[in-house]
Scaffold this motif. Structure first.
Motif, short mmCIF file in Angstrom:
data_model
loop_
_atom_site.label_atom_id
_atom_site.label_comp_id
_atom_site.label_asym_id
_atom_site.label_seq_id
_atom_site.Cartn_x
_atom_site.Cartn_y
_atom_site.Cartn_z
N PHE A 192 -3.39 6.82 3.79
CA PHE A 192 -4.40 5.72 3.82
C PHE A 192 -4.48 5.23 5.08
N ILE B 288 0.88 -0.84 0.34
CA ILE B 288 0.13 0.01 0.06
C ILE B 288 0.98 1.11 0.29
N SER C 79 -8.73 1.24 3.98
CA SER C 79 -8.11 -0.12 3.80
C SER C 79 -8.21 -0.83 4.46
N ALA D 224 0.39 4.89 -2.32
CA ALA D 224 0.28 5.96 -1.59
C ALA D 224 2.03 7.18 -1.30
N ARG E 75 -7.43 7.52 1.39
CA ARG E 75 -7.89 6.46 0.93
C ARG E 75 -8.02 5.61 2.36
#
Length: 328
Positions: free
Chosen positions: A169, A158, A254, A162, A252
Motif C-alpha cells: 500500500f 489499512i 490510498s 494489507a 494499492r
C-alpha cells in the motif's frame, strides 16, 4: 500601540485545523478576563473586507473546545491581496472600534497579516494553526497532533487488509512542502518506507528497500508518502512505476486527503490552543505586535511573523535515523 486596547478581533484563515475552536475560545475568554471587548470575524480576511463581525462573550464559546473545524469559518480571499481590499478591511476595523487583531492560521495567513501591519501600523499577533506543522518558531502547530492520531488510526486499519491480501500500500498524507506528518505517522504506524520532500531517497533505494523486505519474509508493506515527495509527479505515478517494473507486487493506493483536517481535537491540541489563545491576548496587552506566539520546549515563546514565514521548521534528523532502523 500607544492607546490602551479596548477591543480585540479574532479570525481564522486558510485551511482549518482541529483545535482552532479551542484557540478562539481562549482568546474570547482571555478578553473577558482582562475586561476587553472581543469581536469574532467570520470567513477570515474576506470577513474583514465585508465587515462580517460578531460581538463575542464567554458564553458564545461554550461547548466548542471539543469541536473540529472553526466556528468562525475560513476562506481564502483574493480581494485581500489587493490594496483596495486591505483598505476596506482597515476601515471596517476602525469603524468597529477594534484596536488589535489576532489571526489564527498558517504562512499564508501570516503573510497577509504582516502586509497589513506594514501598511496600516495595525497591531496583530499570530497563532499557528495548521496540521502540516511547517511554521518556524513553535515545536507544534495547532491541529498537528490530532492529524497524526487520525492518520495512524487509518494506517492501522489499512495494514489489516494489507496483511490479509499480501499487498503493498502507498498511503499519501498531507504535506506539500513538509514531511512532518509522513515521518511521524510512518514511524508510529510501523511503515516499511517513508517518503518526504526533505529527503529524496530516489526510486532505486525505494525498490531496494521493498526487495529486502520481501527477502526477509515480509508479505505486505506500507509506504507512507508525503504529497510533496519528489519521486514521480504523484503517488499514482509512483505506484504505476513499481507495478509495471515489479509485477509480483499487488499494489494499492490510498490518498487520505481532507479527513486529516477533521475530527475532535486531541487533548494536546486543546491545551496548546488554550495556551496560545491566552498568550496572544496578553502579548497585545503588553503592546507587542508583528509576532507569532508558539510553544518551544514546553514554554510559551514569541517569534517575528516574518521569521515564522521565511525560516524553515527543520525535520528532526534523529527521527530519520529511527525510521531507518525500525523499518528493517
Amino acid at each position: 500601540m500607544n492607546q490602551p486596547i479596548k477591543k480585540i478581533a479574532v479570525l481564522t484563515s486558510g485551511g482549518d485545523a482541529p483545535g482552532m475552536n479551542a484557540a478562539i475560545r481562549a482568546v474570547v475568554r482571555a478578553c473577558t478576563y482582562y475586561r476587553i471587548d472581543c469581536v469574532g470575524v467570520y470567513r477570515g480576511y474576506q470577513g474583514l473586507i465585508e465587515g462580517d463581525f460578531e460581538q463575542m462573550s464567554a458564553r458564545h464559546v461554550s461547548n466548542v473546545i471539543n469541536r473540529g473545524g472553526t466556528i468562525l469559518k475560513s476562506a481564502r480571499s483574493l480581494e485581500f491581496k489587493t490594496k483596495e481590499g486591505r483598505v476596506k478591511a482597515y476601515e471596517n476595523l476602525k469603524k468597529e472600534g477594534v484596536g488589535a487583531l489576532i489571526i489564527i492560521g498558517g504562512d499564508g495567513t501570516f503573510t497577509g497579516g504582516l502586509k497589513f501591519i506594514k501598511e496600516f501600523d495595525f497591531p496583530i499577533v499570530g497563532i499557528p494553526g495548521t496540521i502540516d506543522n511547517d511554521i518556524y518558531g513553535t515545536d507544534n502547530t495547532i491541529g498537528y497532533d490530532t492529524a497524526l492520531n487520525t492518520v495512524v488510526e487509518v494506517i492501522d486499519k489499512i495494514r489489516d487488509t494489507a496483511s490479509s491480501h499480501n499487498r503493498l500500500f502507498f498511503i499519501e498524507v498531507m504535506g506539500r512542502d513538509a514531511g512532518f506528518i509522513a515521518l511521524n505517522t510512518g514511524i508510529g504506524a510501523g511503515a516499511e518506507e517513508i517518503l518526504i520532500p526533505e529527503e529524496n531517497i530516489g526510486l532505486e533505494k525505494l525498490v531496494d528497500s521493498l526487495k529486502k523486505g520481501r527477502e526477509k519474509g515480509k508479505t505486505s508493506s506500507i509506504v507512507v508518502v508525503s504529497e510533496g515527495d519528489k519521486i514521480g509527479k504523484n503517488v499514482f505515478e509512483l505506484a504505476d512505476y513499481i507495478g509495471e517494473n515489479y509485477p509480483d507486487y499487488d499494489i494499492r493506493v490510498s490518498v487520505l486527503g481532507h479527513m486529516q483536517r477533521g475530527g475532535s481535537p486531541s487533548c494536546y491540541d486543546r491545551v496548546l490552543a488554550s495556551r496560545l489563545g491566552v498568550a496572544a491576548v496578553e502579548t497585545l496587552l503588553d503592546k507587542k505586535s508583528g509576532v507569532m506566539v508558539g510553544v518551544t520546549n514546553n514554554e510559551v515563546s514569541k517569534v517575528g511573523l516574518e521569521n515564522a514565514i521565511k525560516m524553515n521548521h527543520e525535520i528532526n534528523k534523529e527521527l530519520l535515523k529511527v525510521a531507518e532502523i525500525t523499518s528493517i
